[in-house]
Design a protein around this motif. Structure first.
Motif, PDB file in Angstrom:
ATOM      1  N   ASN A 155       8.142 -11.985 -10.845  1.00  0.00           N
ATOM      2  CA  ASN A 155       8.410 -11.873  -9.413  1.00  0.00           C
ATOM      3  C   ASN A 155       7.256 -11.204  -8.677  1.00  0.00           C
ATOM      4  O   ASN A 155       6.899 -11.597  -7.559  1.00  0.00           O
ATOM      5  CB  ASN A 155       9.704 -11.086  -9.183  1.00  0.00           C
ATOM      6  CG  ASN A 155      10.931 -11.853  -9.613  1.00  0.00           C
ATOM      7  OD1 ASN A 155      10.919 -13.081  -9.676  1.00  0.00           O
ATOM      8  ND2 ASN A 155      12.000 -11.141  -9.937  1.00  0.00           N
ATOM      9  N   SER A 156       6.653 -10.193  -9.306  1.00  0.00           N
ATOM     10  CA  SER A 156       5.543  -9.477  -8.682  1.00  0.00           C
ATOM     11  C   SER A 156       4.342 -10.385  -8.476  1.00  0.00           C
ATOM     12  O   SER A 156       3.740 -10.423  -7.402  1.00  0.00           O
ATOM     13  CB  SER A 156       5.135  -8.270  -9.535  1.00  0.00           C
ATOM     14  OG  SER A 156       6.196  -7.365  -9.675  1.00  0.00           O
ATOM     15  N   LEU A 157       3.978 -11.121  -9.539  1.00  0.00           N
ATOM     16  CA  LEU A 157       2.834 -12.020  -9.441  1.00  0.00           C
ATOM     17  C   LEU A 157       3.091 -13.112  -8.405  1.00  0.00           C
ATOM     18  O   LEU A 157       2.192 -13.492  -7.651  1.00  0.00           O
ATOM     19  CB  LEU A 157       2.541 -12.638 -10.807  1.00  0.00           C
ATOM     20  CG  LEU A 157       2.088 -11.667 -11.906  1.00  0.00           C
ATOM     21  CD1 LEU A 157       1.894 -12.407 -13.220  1.00  0.00           C
ATOM     22  CD2 LEU A 157       0.820 -10.937 -11.513  1.00  0.00           C
ATOM     23  N   ARG A 158       4.331 -13.604  -8.357  1.00  0.00           N
ATOM     24  CA  ARG A 158       4.670 -14.633  -7.370  1.00  0.00           C
ATOM     25  C   ARG A 158       4.537 -14.090  -5.947  1.00  0.00           C
ATOM     26  O   ARG A 158       3.960 -14.738  -5.068  1.00  0.00           O
ATOM     27  CB  ARG A 158       6.087 -15.137  -7.619  1.00  0.00           C
ATOM     28  CG  ARG A 158       6.576 -16.166  -6.595  1.00  0.00           C
ATOM     29  CD  ARG A 158       8.001 -16.605  -6.892  1.00  0.00           C
ATOM     30  NE  ARG A 158       8.918 -15.476  -6.976  1.00  0.00           N
ATOM     31  CZ  ARG A 158       9.427 -14.841  -5.917  1.00  0.00           C
ATOM     32  NH1 ARG A 158       9.085 -15.212  -4.695  1.00  0.00           N
ATOM     33  NH2 ARG A 158      10.271 -13.835  -6.083  1.00  0.00           N
ATOM     34  N   LYS A 159       5.049 -12.893  -5.714  1.00  0.00           N
ATOM     35  CA  LYS A 159       4.984 -12.296  -4.379  1.00  0.00           C
ATOM     36  C   LYS A 159       3.549 -12.067  -3.921  1.00  0.00           C
ATOM     37  O   LYS A 159       3.217 -12.227  -2.743  1.00  0.00           O
ATOM     38  CB  LYS A 159       5.730 -10.962  -4.369  1.00  0.00           C
ATOM     39  CG  LYS A 159       7.246 -11.071  -4.429  1.00  0.00           C
ATOM     40  CD  LYS A 159       7.870  -9.679  -4.427  1.00  0.00           C
ATOM     41  CE  LYS A 159       9.385  -9.730  -4.470  1.00  0.00           C
ATOM     42  NZ  LYS A 159       9.979  -8.366  -4.472  1.00  0.00           N
ATOM     43  N   LEU A 160       2.704 -11.673  -4.866  1.00  0.00           N
ATOM     44  CA  LEU A 160       1.325 -11.331  -4.524  1.00  0.00           C
ATOM     45  C   LEU A 160       0.401 -12.543  -4.541  1.00  0.00           C
ATOM     46  O   LEU A 160      -0.765 -12.439  -4.155  1.00  0.00           O
ATOM     47  CB  LEU A 160       0.796 -10.258  -5.481  1.00  0.00           C
ATOM     48  CG  LEU A 160       1.533  -8.914  -5.435  1.00  0.00           C
ATOM     49  CD1 LEU A 160       1.039  -8.003  -6.548  1.00  0.00           C
ATOM     50  CD2 LEU A 160       1.350  -8.245  -4.082  1.00  0.00           C
ATOM     51  N   GLY A 161       0.895 -13.674  -5.019  1.00  0.00           N
ATOM     52  CA  GLY A 161       0.057 -14.862  -5.091  1.00  0.00           C
ATOM     53  C   GLY A 161      -1.014 -14.735  -6.153  1.00  0.00           C
ATOM     54  O   GLY A 161      -2.093 -15.314  -6.032  1.00  0.00           O
ATOM     55  N   LEU A 162      -0.714 -13.979  -7.226  1.00  0.00           N
ATOM     56  CA  LEU A 162      -1.673 -13.768  -8.307  1.00  0.00           C
ATOM     57  C   LEU A 162      -1.277 -14.599  -9.513  1.00  0.00           C
ATOM     58  O   LEU A 162      -0.153 -15.090  -9.614  1.00  0.00           O
ATOM     59  CB  LEU A 162      -1.735 -12.284  -8.679  1.00  0.00           C
ATOM     60  CG  LEU A 162      -2.083 -11.336  -7.525  1.00  0.00           C
ATOM     61  CD1 LEU A 162      -2.076  -9.888  -7.997  1.00  0.00           C
ATOM     62  CD2 LEU A 162      -3.441 -11.690  -6.926  1.00  0.00           C
ATOM     63  N   ASP A 163      -2.232 -14.759 -10.434  1.00  0.00           N
ATOM     64  CA  ASP A 163      -2.013 -15.648 -11.573  1.00  0.00           C
ATOM     65  C   ASP A 163      -1.681 -14.944 -12.882  1.00  0.00           C
ATOM     66  O   ASP A 163      -1.039 -15.528 -13.748  1.00  0.00           O
ATOM     67  CB  ASP A 163      -3.257 -16.525 -11.795  1.00  0.00           C
ATOM     68  CG  ASP A 163      -3.577 -17.375 -10.580  1.00  0.00           C
ATOM     69  OD1 ASP A 163      -2.641 -18.004 -10.052  1.00  0.00           O
ATOM     70  OD2 ASP A 163      -4.740 -17.394 -10.161  1.00  0.00           O
ATOM     71  N   ASN A 164      -2.145 -13.717 -13.059  1.00  0.00           N
ATOM     72  CA  ASN A 164      -1.938 -13.062 -14.339  1.00  0.00           C
ATOM     73  C   ASN A 164      -1.997 -11.544 -14.214  1.00  0.00           C
ATOM     74  O   ASN A 164      -2.283 -10.998 -13.141  1.00  0.00           O
ATOM     75  CB  ASN A 164      -2.973 -13.562 -15.364  1.00  0.00           C
ATOM     76  CG  ASN A 164      -4.400 -13.376 -14.879  1.00  0.00           C
ATOM     77  OD1 ASN A 164      -4.824 -12.280 -14.554  1.00  0.00           O
ATOM     78  ND2 ASN A 164      -5.149 -14.472 -14.816  1.00  0.00           N
ATOM     79  N   ARG A 165      -1.718 -10.862 -15.325  1.00  0.00           N
ATOM     80  CA  ARG A 165      -1.654  -9.403 -15.344  1.00  0.00           C
ATOM     81  C   ARG A 165      -3.008  -8.774 -15.045  1.00  0.00           C
ATOM     82  O   ARG A 165      -3.090  -7.694 -14.474  1.00  0.00           O
ATOM     83  CB  ARG A 165      -1.170  -8.933 -16.720  1.00  0.00           C
ATOM     84  CG  ARG A 165       0.219  -9.405 -17.067  1.00  0.00           C
ATOM     85  CD  ARG A 165       0.452  -9.389 -18.560  1.00  0.00           C
ATOM     86  NE  ARG A 165       0.566  -8.055 -19.083  1.00  0.00           N
ATOM     87  CZ  ARG A 165       1.720  -7.466 -19.401  1.00  0.00           C
ATOM     88  NH1 ARG A 165       2.859  -8.108 -19.205  1.00  0.00           N
ATOM     89  NH2 ARG A 165       1.746  -6.258 -19.894  1.00  0.00           N
ATOM     90  N   MET A 166      -4.073  -9.455 -15.438  1.00  0.00           N
ATOM     91  CA  MET A 166      -5.405  -8.921 -15.200  1.00  0.00           C
ATOM     92  C   MET A 166      -5.690  -8.863 -13.700  1.00  0.00           C
ATOM     93  O   MET A 166      -6.260  -7.895 -13.194  1.00  0.00           O
ATOM     94  CB  MET A 166      -6.438  -9.780 -15.915  1.00  0.00           C
ATOM     95  CG  MET A 166      -7.831  -9.180 -15.963  1.00  0.00           C
ATOM     96  SD  MET A 166      -8.888 -10.205 -17.010  1.00  0.00           S
ATOM     97  CE  MET A 166     -10.463  -9.413 -16.711  1.00  0.00           C
ATOM     98  N   GLN A 167      -5.296  -9.892 -12.981  1.00  0.00           N
ATOM     99  CA  GLN A 167      -5.449  -9.876 -11.533  1.00  0.00           C
ATOM    100  C   GLN A 167      -4.605  -8.773 -10.915  1.00  0.00           C
ATOM    101  O   GLN A 167      -5.022  -8.134  -9.947  1.00  0.00           O
ATOM    102  CB  GLN A 167      -5.036 -11.225 -10.941  1.00  0.00           C
ATOM    103  CG  GLN A 167      -6.040 -12.332 -11.148  1.00  0.00           C
ATOM    104  CD  GLN A 167      -5.693 -13.563 -10.339  1.00  0.00           C
ATOM    105  OE1 GLN A 167      -4.531 -13.812 -10.044  1.00  0.00           O
ATOM    106  NE2 GLN A 167      -6.698 -14.336  -9.990  1.00  0.00           N
ATOM    107  N   ALA A 168      -3.424  -8.547 -11.464  1.00  0.00           N
ATOM    108  CA  ALA A 168      -2.552  -7.496 -10.937  1.00  0.00           C
ATOM    109  C   ALA A 168      -3.192  -6.124 -11.104  1.00  0.00           C
ATOM    110  O   ALA A 168      -3.112  -5.268 -10.219  1.00  0.00           O
ATOM    111  CB  ALA A 168      -1.194  -7.534 -11.638  1.00  0.00           C
ATOM    112  N   ALA A 169      -3.849  -5.911 -12.244  1.00  0.00           N
ATOM    113  CA  ALA A 169      -4.536  -4.639 -12.467  1.00  0.00           C
ATOM    114  C   ALA A 169      -5.643  -4.441 -11.447  1.00  0.00           C
ATOM    115  O   ALA A 169      -5.825  -3.356 -10.893  1.00  0.00           O
ATOM    116  CB  ALA A 169      -5.112  -4.602 -13.882  1.00  0.00           C
TER     117      ALA A 169
END
Length: 230
Positions: free
Chosen positions: A201-215
């Motif tokens: 859900n977090s990655l979807r909300k932020l429009g990111l693709d993976n955990r590395m981008q989230a970091a």
């Protein structure tokens, strides 16, 4: 000139994209010697590399950052737009934060430096193929330092990450520390399945693709990709 070959689909299929022919050939020889890996394609530049990836459908793409013409960042974007099933791992001499974050923003699944030991390279290729996000050990402390010095989740939740719940942000912060879903669940006293749901859900909300981008999102205080709405 590009090189492609047909190989056993049970092996980890690797494509190498690097304009330094001697280095690329040396890596190809080392990787091909592994019993569970095969080099299915090589290319000397970005445009050629994208074409090779589309033909060979590799599991992992090792991609140089600085190349004439289409550079590694643009190449990563093109590959992931046309072949999202491949894991793109930057393999470069550039260890500066700007290059690192730019690669992550482009969707790269990993970022490694060319001075790593061959055994470590093999381990990181396997890691990427299994869905992990390999990061050069030299860079990880700097990324974690940036994440840890971002505002607390109360502040970040209302500014850097306006669409995330406190729990979602908490899980992303744990992921940025390199914790697996199981380890995050143990730390936060929730199930691994709950962690996966929050992460998705977090990655979807932020429009990111993976955990590395989230970091990197957290490290940068909440960057936006160019295609994300304001």
């Amino acid at each position: 000139m590009s090189e492609t070959e047909v190989t056993d689909r049970s092996m980890i299929r690797v494509v190498l994209i690097d304009d330094q022919s001697l280095f690329r050939q040396a890596i190809a020889t080392l990787v091909a010697a592994q019993s569970d890996m095969s080099v299915v394609g090589q290319a000397v530049g970005g445009e050629e590399g994208v074409a090779v990836v589309l033909v060979t459908e590799p599991d992992v793409v090792l991609l140089d950052l600085e190349m004439p013409g289409m550079d590694g960042i643009e190449t990563a974007r093109e590959i992931l737009a046309k072949r999202p099933g491949s894991k793109v791992v930057m393999l470069t001499v550039n260890d500066d934060d700007d290059s690192f974050l730019a690669a992550i923003r482009a969707g790269a699944h990993g970022y490694l430096l060319k001075d790593l030991h061959p055994a470590e390279l093999f381990a990181q290729i396997r890691s990427a193929a299994s869905g992990q996000n390999p990061i050069a050990p030299k860079l990880l402390p700097r990324l974690l330092s940036q994440v840890r010095t971002t505002p607390s989740h109360e502040t970040a939740g209302s500014h850097a990450c306006p669409n995330l719940s406190d729990r979602e942000l908490e899980i992303l912060q744990c992921a940025a520390e390199g914790l697996t879903n199981r380890e995050i669940g143990q730390r936060l006293f929730i199930t691994e399945g709950t962690v996966k749901n929050h992460m998705h859900n977090s990655l979807r909300k932020l429009g990111l693709d993976n955990r590395m981008q989230a970091a990197a999102y957290l490290a940068a205080g909440g960057f936006r990709r160019p295609d994300m709405p304001e």
